[in-house]
Enzyme design. Structure first.
Site, PDB file in Angstrom:
ATOM      1  N   ASP A   1     -76.080  41.312 -27.228  1.00  0.00           N
ATOM      2  CA  ASP A   1     -77.363  41.435 -26.520  1.00  0.00           C
ATOM      3  C   ASP A   1     -77.482  42.838 -25.920  1.00  0.00           C
ATOM      4  OD1 ASP A   1     -76.648  39.990 -23.215  1.00  0.00           O
ATOM      5  OD2 ASP A   1     -75.330  41.080 -24.633  1.00  0.00           O
TER       6      ASP A   1
ATOM      7  N   ASP B   1     -72.552  46.411 -24.810  1.00  0.00           N
ATOM      8  CA  ASP B   1     -72.642  45.970 -26.204  1.00  0.00           C
ATOM      9  C   ASP B   1     -72.767  47.180 -27.131  1.00  0.00           C
ATOM     10  OD1 ASP B   1     -74.348  44.050 -24.349  1.00  0.00           O
ATOM     11  OD2 ASP B   1     -73.556  42.795 -25.959  1.00  0.00           O
TER      12      ASP B   1
ATOM     13  N   GLN C   1     -74.222  49.481 -11.780  1.00  0.00           N
ATOM     14  CA  GLN C   1     -73.055  48.689 -11.378  1.00  0.00           C
ATOM     15  C   GLN C   1     -72.642  49.051  -9.946  1.00  0.00           C
ATOM     16  OE1 GLN C   1     -71.235  46.312 -12.944  1.00  0.00           O
ATOM     17  NE2 GLN C   1     -72.132  46.334 -15.002  1.00  0.00           N
TER      18      GLN C   1
ATOM     19  N   HIS D   1     -67.193  45.888 -20.209  1.00  0.00           N
ATOM     20  CA  HIS D   1     -66.857  44.543 -20.684  1.00  0.00           C
ATOM     21  C   HIS D   1     -66.724  44.414 -22.209  1.00  0.00           C
ATOM     22  CE1 HIS D   1     -67.860  43.165 -16.611  1.00  0.00           C
ATOM     23  NE2 HIS D   1     -69.075  43.667 -16.724  1.00  0.00           N
ATOM     24  N   ASP D   2     -67.828  44.611 -22.919  1.00  0.00           N
ATOM     25  CA  ASP D   2     -67.898  44.181 -24.318  1.00  0.00           C
ATOM     26  C   ASP D   2     -66.963  44.899 -25.275  1.00  0.00           C
ATOM     27  OD1 ASP D   2     -71.477  43.629 -23.998  1.00  0.00           O
ATOM     28  OD2 ASP D   2     -69.763  42.332 -23.565  1.00  0.00           O
TER      29      ASP D   2
END
Ligand code: RIB
Ligand code: CA
Length: 317
Positions: free
Chosen positions: A11, A16, A228, A240-241
């Site tokens: 997403d 991502d 963030q 993260h991703d």
């Protein structure tokens, strides 16, 4: 060396986008396609963002398949506070040439997995709606999934509610379908992704690569780190991703522990929580290999190596 076949379901989304960057140009991975789900932003935005990223990187040949625009059951949630109105605020892209495919992501997942030799890893870094829908629509694909590697969940606390992480909370029922599929699952949760914080010195390090991939990284982190900090107070954004892809590029990157993981589907304060039986209290079979630690230095080396694999001339202006 045989390349590992993968599908990235995502997403985009700043993090991502870095996962796609790593996956689209690796000598170890064959990226069969990028399937898109609503999550960080609406499906139109996340689909367009994936096309922009691949065009910018000169990887227009990687097909993008828009998928589900809303969760299976619950109402749709987005993360505009982190990723902005477009879902990829920050970078300024040239006019978009690359178009998404007409085939729906769920149909692509079903077709590709059925045609496969059972050697495709599905990497999800958004709500798991597409994969769950595909498994329900065509159960024959389940045994064809080599492994599900997901960014999501946590065995500590969440990032949208005290209990739940965004990708799981955005579609808990879909996550439940995936965790209970019986296929091997690797869960890359906040517990490790919050250890790879993109501090200013990391951004400076990646800027020195000086190609279009590194410029994209810097422009993405410019926005991602700002929001963030605003929302969580982090001095560096948790990336993260890309941990999902990095863990495929170097299986020693993370330490995992088999755990029984159950997604809380009750509609109370813990809705969407991944209840991870860290100490095996329940005596139930493990349903996932849950990441419990990560080699942070190695992760940033993998990111830099990923950026360096792009050359100035490959990019699609
Ligand atoms: O909770 C972090 C996850 O939610 C990441 O995948 C981010 O891109 C959002 O999808
Ligand atoms: Ca994501």
């Amino acid at each position: 060396m045989t390349k590992q076949k993968i599908i990235c379901d995502c997403d985009p989304g700043h993090d991502d986008a870095i996962a796609i960057l790593l996956a689209a140009n690796s000598p170890q991975l064959e990226l069969l396609g990028v399937t898109i789900v609503a999550g960080n932003q609406t499906l139109d935005n996340t689909s367009r963002n994936a096309c922009h990223v691949l065009q910018w990187l000169g990887k227009e040949d990687v097909p993008v398949y828009p998928g589900c625009g809303r969760p299976l059951v619950r109402d749709r949630v987005t993360a505009g506070d982190i990723h902005g109105e477009t879902g990829l605020d920050g970078p300024v892209f040239p006019p978009l040439r690359k178009l998404p495919e007409r085939e729906h992501a769920v149909h692509f997942l079903i077709r590709t997995l059925l045609d496969s030799q059972g050697d495709v890893t599905v990497v999800t870094s958004g709500p798991m709606t597409n994969l769950a829908m595909a498994m329900r629509m065509e159960p024959l694909i389940v045994e064809k999934i080599q492994r599900i590697v997901l960014m999501g969940g946590s065995y500590t606390n969440g990032n949208v509610t005290p209990a739940a992480e965004f990708n799981i909370l955005a579609d808990p029922e879909a996550a439940h379908i995936c965790f209970t599929s019986g296929r091997p699952v690797t869960m890359i949760g906040l517990d490790v992704t919050r250890k790879v914080l993109c501090y200013p010195e990391i951004v400076e390090r990646m800027a020195k690569v000086q190609n279009r991939a590194s410029r994209l990284f810097v422009d993405l982190m410019g926005h991602f780190c700002k929001t963030q900090k605003e929302v969580f107070g982090w001095e560096g954004a948790p990336l993260h991703d890309p941990v999902t892809i990095a863990s495929l590029l170097d299986p020693a990157l993370t330490v995992t522990k088999p755990m029984n993981v159950r997604v809380d589907l009750s509609h109370g304060d813990s809705y969407g929580r991944t209840n991870c039986d860290v100490f095996h209290y329940l005596g139930l079979p493990a349903t996932a290999d849950v990441a419990v630690d990560i080699d942070v230095s190695r992760f940033w080396d993998i990111i830099e190596e990923g950026l360096r694999r792009y050359s100035e001339t490959e990019a699609g202006a």
